[in-house]
Design a protein around this motif. Structure first.
Motif, PDB file in Angstrom:
ATOM      1  N   LYS A 104       0.817  -1.216   0.000  1.00 18.21           N
ATOM      2  CA  LYS A 104       0.000   0.000   0.000  1.00 18.21           C
ATOM      3  C   LYS A 104       0.848   1.261   0.000  1.00 18.21           C
ATOM      4  CE  LYS A 104      -3.938  -2.144   2.356  1.00 18.21           C
ATOM      5  NZ  LYS A 104      -4.766  -2.134   1.144  1.00 18.21           N
ATOM      6  N   LYS A 105       2.076   1.145   0.489  1.00 17.54           N
ATOM      7  CA  LYS A 105       2.929   2.326   0.547  1.00 17.54           C
ATOM      8  C   LYS A 105       3.714   2.524  -0.745  1.00 17.54           C
ATOM      9  CE  LYS A 105       5.287   4.810   4.219  1.00 17.54           C
ATOM     10  NZ  LYS A 105       6.038   4.760   5.472  1.00 17.54           N
ATOM     11  N   VAL A 106       4.141   1.426  -1.351  1.00 15.21           N
ATOM     12  CA  VAL A 106       4.921   1.506  -2.591  1.00 15.21           C
ATOM     13  C   VAL A 106       4.013   1.750  -3.791  1.00 15.21           C
ATOM     14  CG1 VAL A 106       6.491   0.265  -4.120  1.00 15.21           C
ATOM     15  CG2 VAL A 106       6.730   0.029  -1.647  1.00 15.21           C
ATOM     16  N   PHE A 107       2.866   1.079  -3.789  1.00 16.21           N
ATOM     17  CA  PHE A 107       1.922   1.207  -4.894  1.00 16.21           C
ATOM     18  C   PHE A 107       0.689   1.986  -4.441  1.00 16.21           C
ATOM     19  CE2 PHE A 107       4.667  -2.106  -6.241  1.00 16.21           C
ATOM     20  CZ  PHE A 107       4.643  -2.107  -7.629  1.00 16.21           C
ATOM     21  N   ASP A 108      -0.199   2.232  -5.377  1.00 16.72           N
ATOM     22  CA  ASP A 108      -1.458   2.891  -5.067  1.00 16.72           C
ATOM     23  C   ASP A 108      -2.265   2.031  -4.094  1.00 16.72           C
ATOM     24  OD1 ASP A 108      -4.519   3.290  -5.790  1.00 16.72           O
ATOM     25  OD2 ASP A 108      -3.459   5.139  -6.328  1.00 16.72           O
ATOM     26  N   GLU A 109      -3.039   2.668  -3.222  1.00 19.06           N
ATOM     27  CA  GLU A 109      -3.802   1.917  -2.217  1.00 19.06           C
ATOM     28  C   GLU A 109      -4.777   0.934  -2.849  1.00 19.06           C
ATOM     29  OE1 GLU A 109      -5.705   4.295   0.675  1.00 19.06           O
ATOM     30  OE2 GLU A 109      -3.853   4.912   1.666  1.00 19.06           O
ATOM     31  N   ASN A 110      -5.216   1.225  -4.072  1.00 24.17           N
ATOM     32  CA  ASN A 110      -6.168   0.350  -4.750  1.00 24.17           C
ATOM     33  C   ASN A 110      -5.477  -0.701  -5.630  1.00 24.17           C
ATOM     34  OD1 ASN A 110      -8.430   1.784  -3.717  1.00 24.17           O
ATOM     35  ND2 ASN A 110      -8.062   3.393  -5.247  1.00 24.17           N
ATOM     36  N   ASN A 111      -4.159  -0.735  -5.578  1.00 23.51           N
ATOM     37  CA  ASN A 111      -3.401  -1.664  -6.411  1.00 23.51           C
ATOM     38  C   ASN A 111      -2.851  -2.783  -5.532  1.00 23.51           C
ATOM     39  OD1 ASN A 111      -1.840  -2.979  -8.275  1.00 23.51           O
ATOM     40  ND2 ASN A 111      -0.575  -1.227  -8.815  1.00 23.51           N
ATOM     41  N   ASN A 112      -3.526  -3.921  -5.527  1.00 19.72           N
ATOM     42  CA  ASN A 112      -3.084  -5.021  -4.662  1.00 19.72           C
ATOM     43  C   ASN A 112      -2.366  -6.133  -5.419  1.00 19.72           C
ATOM     44  OD1 ASN A 112      -5.186  -6.125  -6.051  1.00 19.72           O
ATOM     45  ND2 ASN A 112      -6.325  -6.861  -4.259  1.00 19.72           N
ATOM     46  N   ALA A 113      -2.012  -5.888  -6.680  1.00 20.55           N
ATOM     47  CA  ALA A 113      -1.343  -6.923  -7.479  1.00 20.55           C
ATOM     48  C   ALA A 113      -0.054  -7.434  -6.832  1.00 20.55           C
ATOM     49  CB  ALA A 113      -1.073  -6.401  -8.888  1.00 20.55           C
ATOM     50  N   PRO A 114       0.807  -6.559  -6.264  1.00 20.63           N
ATOM     51  CA  PRO A 114       2.058  -7.069  -5.668  1.00 20.63           C
ATOM     52  C   PRO A 114       1.831  -8.013  -4.497  1.00 20.63           C
ATOM     53  CG  PRO A 114       2.163  -4.696  -6.020  1.00 20.63           C
ATOM     54  CD  PRO A 114       0.745  -5.087  -6.228  1.00 20.63           C
ATOM     55  N   LYS A 115       0.655  -7.934  -3.909  1.00 19.10           N
ATOM     56  CA  LYS A 115       0.346  -8.767  -2.745  1.00 19.10           C
ATOM     57  C   LYS A 115       0.401 -10.257  -3.080  1.00 19.10           C
ATOM     58  CE  LYS A 115      -3.837  -9.702   0.000  1.00 19.10           C
ATOM     59  NZ  LYS A 115      -5.200  -9.221   0.274  1.00 19.10           N
ATOM     60  N   PHE A 116       0.176 -10.589  -4.369  1.00 20.61           N
ATOM     61  CA  PHE A 116       0.063 -11.992  -4.756  1.00 20.61           C
ATOM     62  C   PHE A 116       1.352 -12.546  -5.360  1.00 20.61           C
ATOM     63  CE2 PHE A 116      -4.095  -9.945  -5.072  1.00 20.61           C
ATOM     64  CZ  PHE A 116      -4.778 -10.672  -4.118  1.00 20.61           C
ATOM     65  N   LEU A 117       2.427 -11.779  -5.316  1.00 17.90           N
ATOM     66  CA  LEU A 117       3.702 -12.262  -5.838  1.00 17.90           C
ATOM     67  C   LEU A 117       4.272 -13.320  -4.898  1.00 17.90           C
ATOM     68  CD1 LEU A 117       5.200  -8.798  -6.847  1.00 17.90           C
ATOM     69  CD2 LEU A 117       4.131 -10.470  -8.367  1.00 17.90           C
ATOM     70  N   LYS A 118       4.888 -14.348  -5.469  1.00 17.29           N
ATOM     71  CA  LYS A 118       5.394 -15.436  -4.632  1.00 17.29           C
ATOM     72  C   LYS A 118       6.839 -15.811  -4.937  1.00 17.29           C
ATOM     73  CE  LYS A 118       0.990 -17.741  -3.629  1.00 17.29           C
ATOM     74  NZ  LYS A 118       0.230 -19.018  -3.707  1.00 17.29           N
ATOM     75  N   ASP A 119       7.170 -15.911  -6.215  1.00 18.95           N
ATOM     76  CA  ASP A 119       8.462 -16.477  -6.588  1.00 18.95           C
ATOM     77  C   ASP A 119       9.558 -15.416  -6.650  1.00 18.95           C
ATOM     78  OD1 ASP A 119       7.578 -19.158  -6.969  1.00 18.95           O
ATOM     79  OD2 ASP A 119       6.578 -18.503  -8.809  1.00 18.95           O
ATOM     80  N   PRO A 120      10.800 -15.787  -6.369  1.00 20.29           N
ATOM     81  CA  PRO A 120      11.915 -14.839  -6.495  1.00 20.29           C
ATOM     82  C   PRO A 120      12.000 -14.284  -7.909  1.00 20.29           C
ATOM     83  CG  PRO A 120      12.606 -16.827  -5.346  1.00 20.29           C
ATOM     84  CD  PRO A 120      11.236 -17.105  -5.877  1.00 20.29           C
ATOM     85  N   GLY A 121      12.177 -12.985  -8.016  1.00 20.35           N
ATOM     86  CA  GLY A 121      12.301 -12.352  -9.321  1.00 20.35           C
ATOM     87  C   GLY A 121      10.987 -12.021  -9.976  1.00 20.35           C
ATOM     88  N   GLU A 122       9.879 -12.495  -9.413  1.00 19.06           N
ATOM     89  CA  GLU A 122       8.559 -12.178  -9.947  1.00 19.06           C
ATOM     90  C   GLU A 122       8.151 -10.804  -9.431  1.00 19.06           C
ATOM     91  OE1 GLU A 122       4.035 -14.109  -9.975  1.00 19.06           O
ATOM     92  OE2 GLU A 122       5.523 -14.750  -8.499  1.00 19.06           O
ATOM     93  N   GLY A 123       7.721  -9.927 -10.310  1.00 21.98           N
ATOM     94  CA  GLY A 123       7.445  -8.577  -9.859  1.00 21.98           C
ATOM     95  C   GLY A 123       6.427  -7.836 -10.704  1.00 21.98           C
ATOM     96  N   ILE A 124       6.147  -6.616 -10.252  1.00 20.21           N
ATOM     97  CA  ILE A 124       5.249  -5.693 -10.956  1.00 20.21           C
ATOM     98  C   ILE A 124       6.036  -4.424 -11.271  1.00 20.21           C
ATOM     99  CG2 ILE A 124       3.126  -4.329 -10.860  1.00 20.21           C
ATOM    100  CD1 ILE A 124       2.572  -7.290 -10.870  1.00 20.21           C
ATOM    101  N   TYR A 125       6.038  -4.049 -12.539  1.00 22.46           N
ATOM    102  CA  TYR A 125       6.693  -2.817 -12.997  1.00 22.46           C
ATOM    103  C   TYR A 125       5.599  -1.796 -13.265  1.00 22.46           C
ATOM    104  CZ  TYR A 125       9.865   0.130 -15.799  1.00 22.46           C
ATOM    105  OH  TYR A 125      10.628   1.166 -16.282  1.00 22.46           O
TER     106      TYR A 125
END
Length: 920
Positions: free
Chosen positions: A596-617
């Motif tokens: 919530k601090k790095v991304f917009d409060e309504n953007n929860n996509a990073p919450k579901f990242l699991k694997d090393p190197g997997e990310g949201i740009y």
């Protein structure tokens, strides 16, 4: 009668498999006729065989056969099963033989059910519950054997048994079962929400790259394949609330597009039937798209124990003309499931576990995959910005871009933030960015300032790269502030240069000047930058924010970009304006509170990242509409070193030698983990006594000297005796070497070091150096005091220097006797002897010694103070705000005068290090 069992496997494959392959388009009338023709073919095959009981079946694969078959299944060459062989359909009516009146003849054809878009469900009959669960497990295991190793994961949901209802599935390797068996309502809801969201991300990645299915995606994007997720539910809807029920329905309806399939057992009430409400949703809605079976107690006159044990009915099947097919299966033929033994299934499980234990499941794209051919190296200009690939989204490269996008179009993104918890792949991502930038941009185009606040040497690999102007590992706060101030000074200097040629930006300036005067773009990367915001020190945090703000506001026009990386933003006193000037956000796996601090409060996509190197740009301040999911490239350390060697050789072959040497000489390299070394001293001033290396950009080493002035004494405190002994020896050596008239009276009160000090000082000028101990300390003191009194009485201020050094005052008898005549002499000399060229040094392990020996009131007479870590040593620095040690054990602190405070790395003598190593 002669009995013979004949295997008609080839006939079955030819006559049944191909016909039942596409259930959706099959004419059931044709299927029935095919069944009759199949029986006729059996009779024809037996024209010459008499007195034979005929059975037909498909043999179960043995483990050896299964291994042989799976050799051809790879991540880049496989096909998700369109159908699953559940066993056989047996003609419940005995078929009389026209040829052999006395031989009972029956027919079987394979029972194949659709799986490409369908899960499988079993309606619970408590009488057969254990058998039903076993059949569910058997179904899942056989589906798993049809897919490549590492391409399947299991999500097990068992509210009533916490996994005990899945005795076979529960023993799969943890690489199959990510996390524990889900048994609590809240965790079931959370995990299904996560899977639903991942379903959207996977589906988007598949369609964005022009593929129709997850299978096509995986075969073409072999580096970052998507795993199939088999969601296995026991006793649905136990443990399901409204939210988790809605998510499960979404998975059943659309999950197959993303490789998500549901297998479950479900409660079924005869009275309510498919209208049974499940949290407001009819049971039939869940089963509508699932092949569903019911273990029925309804009698069937055609079933005999010779062929089928009990009546199993096909309740649902998501195909065209479902009712006709159900009637066909439930009347003309009857279902006989495969009857694999528990031992057979356990053998398959052991085999699958062995295979998956040999492989890594971490998604991995080799960095080599995106490196361009060498003719494209140094091919780009950085005057407007940079854009380099660092990972992939599907089969497409993902680009890190500042100022321009991947198509070289202007983009108003100049600064960025990278966040990822430990193990998320953040460091590897930064390596990708640096390495690819050094490949595409020459050192004349691009320069880096690299600061690493981790306890490691990740950036040390770049020590020979001329693109790296400043390189710091295991940095200190002061060093970071120095680097940021240097960047601000560069911006100011460039501002003056730009004004002279009437340029508005780096591109305009470089177009107006000669090639030799062109300026490179500068990218500052600070890893673990939160260390510049120490908890409880508002003064330092305020300074850091001010430096950041200056660079962020002014840097874009002058070719200076700032990238900050961290594990977490929580408890970091970062001003909101800083983030507002950093539109680029790159998120890897992180805590939800950071999302919530790095991304917009309504953007929860990073919450579901699991694997090393997997990310949201994201290049729009974290707004969800601009999310780009990616997998960062990876490279093993040994291959990275080889690649760096290759890049370095290319640099030397393609850069003018004079320029190359200039770049190396102009750079600044600092390693916080290495102890100070006097061998790195750039210039030896004869009037200074050097004590250690700086931790900022100042190339001058820290030094002290002793004037004939009030308080020109030195106090040293701290538990790090390696540093303390080395510092004292180096100072004494320099005094004797640089001041040919100086005398040193060294009193060692440590019995352990008595022989060591004698060995270390054996070459000192014995006319100017004496070494004593407690036994002769009073005589030494008396002699020095007499010399002091002589100088005072005769007002002699320019006599030769005399140093009285007390090592380990904890053991000193003359200092511990507070009211003795000797102690009075010492106190008197501390007060005024330095004005007559007599200077006092003391070393104590612990601050408590200084306090207990009543030296605290005398500390103002020690203008030089050096503190080493341990023993509460920093307390002798009084109220100095910055008097805090870093985590780095190499760092000491020094106060020169009453206002100048410095952290530094003391020189360490190898002989001292070896002595204390042996002593340990």
């Amino acid at each position: 009668m002669k009995n013979k069992t004949i295997n008609f496997k080839n006939i079955l494959l030819e006559n049944s498999h191909n016909i039942m392959r596409n259930f959706v388009d099959i004419s059931f009338k044709e299927l029935d006729e095919t069944g009759k023709a199949f029986n006729d073919s059996i009779i024809d095959a037996l024209e010459e065989e008499k007195n034979t009981v005929i059975t037909t079946r498909i043999d179960d694969f043995s483990i050896d056969e299964l291994k042989e078959i799976r050799k051809d299944i790879s991540k880049t060459n496989y096909h998700y099963p369109d159908i699953l062989n559940m066993g056989n359909l047996i003609n419940a009516h005995t078929t009389p033989s026209e040829i052999y009146k006395d031989v009972k003849l029956y027919s079987e054809i394979p029972f194949l059910v659709p799986t490409q878009k369908s899960g499988i469900a079993y309606l619970i009959n408590n009488k057969y519950k254990e058998e039903i669960t076993f059949q569910l497990e058997q179904t899942v295991i056989n589906m798993m054997t049809a897919l490549p190793d590492g391409l399947v994961k299991l999500t097990l949901i068992d509210k009533t048994g916490s996994g005990q209802n899945f005795p076979l599935l529960n023993v799969f390797n943890e690489k199959f079962i990510e996390g524990k068996v889900l048994a609590e309502d809240a965790e079931i809801e959370t995990e299904l929400e996560n899977i639903k969201n991942s379903m959207g991300n996977i589906s988007e990645a598949i369609s964005a790259n022009g593929f129709d299915s997850i299978e096509d995606y995986n075969v073409n994007a072999d580096e970052i394949q998507q795993r199939y997720n088999f969601v296995v539910v026991n006793d649905f809807p136990s443990g399901f609330n409204k939210k988790s029920s809605e998510n499960l329905l979404a998975l059943i309806e659309s999950g197959y597009k993303s490789g998500i399939y549901v297998f479950m057992t479900s409660k079924f009430e005869t009275i309510s039937g498919y209208n049974l409400p499940i949290n407001g949703i009819p049971l039939g809605s869940f089963l509508r798209l699932m092949t569903t079976f019911e273990f029925s107690d309804r009698t069937n006159p055609y079933i005999t124990s010779n062929y089928i044990k009990r009546n199993i009915e096909l309740a649902k099947c998501p195909i065209v003309e479902e009712d006709k097919f159900k009637a066909f299966v439930n009347s003309t033929y009857k279902i006989k499931f495969k009857e694999e033994s528990k031992e057979q299934l356990e053998s398959k499980i052991r085999y699958l576990n062995e295979e998956i234990s040999k492989i890594s499941l971490k998604p991995m794209i080799l960095l080599e995959k995106i490196i361009p051919p060498e003719e494209q190296w140094y091919s780009k200009t950085a005057v407007r910005g940079i854009s380099v690939p660092f990972g992939k989204k599907g089969i497409e490269n993902t680009y890190f871009s500042l100022g321009i996008d991947k198509n070289n179009e202007i983009e108003n993104v100049h600064h960025g933030l990278i966040c990822g918890m430990t193990g998320s792949g953040k460091t590897v991502l930064i390596h990708d960015i640096i390495m690819m930038s050094c490949i595409y941009y020459s050192p004349k185009e691009l320069q880096f300032y690299l600061l690493d606040y981790k306890e490691g040497t990740e950036f040390a690999l770049y020590k020979d790269f001329p693109q790296i102007n400043i390189l710091s590992m295991d940095s200190e706060i002061e060093f970071g502030h120095d680097v940021l101030q240097k960047a601000i000074d560069v911006i100011s200097e460039r501002g003056k240069l730009f004004k002279k040629v009437d340029a508005q930006n780096l591109k305009g300036y470089n177009e107006r000047v000669s090639e030799k005067d062109r300026l490179p773009r500068i990218i500052i990367i600070i890893d673990e930058f939160q260390e510049l915001f120490p908890s409880g020190d508002q003064r330092i945090s305020t300074k850091t924010n001010s430096l950041f703000d200056n660079i962020l506001r002014r840097g874009r026009s002058f070719g200076v970009n700032l990238i900050l990386a961290t594990q977490t933003l929580m408890d970091v006193d970062l001003q909101r304006s800083i983030l507002s000037n950093m539109p680029l956000r790159i998120g890897l796996k992180m805590e939800e509170k950071d999302t919530k601090k790095v991304f917009d409060e309504n953007n929860n996509a990073p919450k579901f990242l699991k694997d090393p190197g997997e990310g949201i740009y994201n290049n729009s301040h974290g707004q969800s509409k601009n999310n780009i999911a990616f997998q960062a490239c990876n490279i093993e350390d040994d291959r990275l070193v080889l690649l760096m060697d290759r890049v370095h050789e290319f640099m030397k072959d393609n850069i003018d030698e004079d320029f190359y040497q200039y770049m190396l000489e102009d750079r600044f390299v600092y390693s916080g983990e290495k102890p100070g070394s006097i061998d790195t001293l750039p210039y030896d001033d004869p009037s200074q006594y050097y004590v250690g290396e700086p931790i900022g950009l100042d190339r001058n080493h820290l030094s002290i000297n002793f004037n004939n002035d009030f308080g020109e004494n030195m106090a040293m405190v701290g538990a790090n005796q390696t540093q303390a002994v080395s510092t004292i020896l180096y100072i004494m050596e320099q005094i004797l070497r640089k001041d040919k008239t100086a005398e040193i009276h060294f009193s060692n009160f440590s019995l352990n070091l008595e022989s060591f000090f004698k060995e270390e000082t054996k070459d000192y000028d014995k006319n100017r150096f004496t070494i004593g101990k407690n036994d002769n300390a009073k005589e030494e003191l008396s002699a020095i005091y007499e010399e002091y009194k002589r100088r005072v009485e005769n007002k002699i201020r320019d006599a030769h220097k005399l140093y009285m050094v007390y090592f380990l005052i904890e053991n000193s008898k003359v200092l511990n006797e507070n009211r003795s005549e000797e102690r009075k002499k010492i106190d008197e000399m501390i007060n005024s002897a330095s004005e007559y060229g007599i200077h006092i040094f003391f070393y104590a392990i612990d601050y408590a010694t200084v306090r207990d020996q009543d030296l605290m009131r005398q500390l103002s007479k020690f203008k030089k103070k050096i503190v080493f870590k341990g023993g509460n040593s920093e307390k002798i620095l009084g109220g100095l705000v910055p008097a805090k040690f870093s985590k780095n054990p190499q760092i000491a602190m020094m106060e020169k005068g009453h206002s100048e405070f410095k952290r530094f790395k003391p020189y360490i003598k190898e002989s001292v290090r070896e002595f204390y190593k042996e002593d340990e």
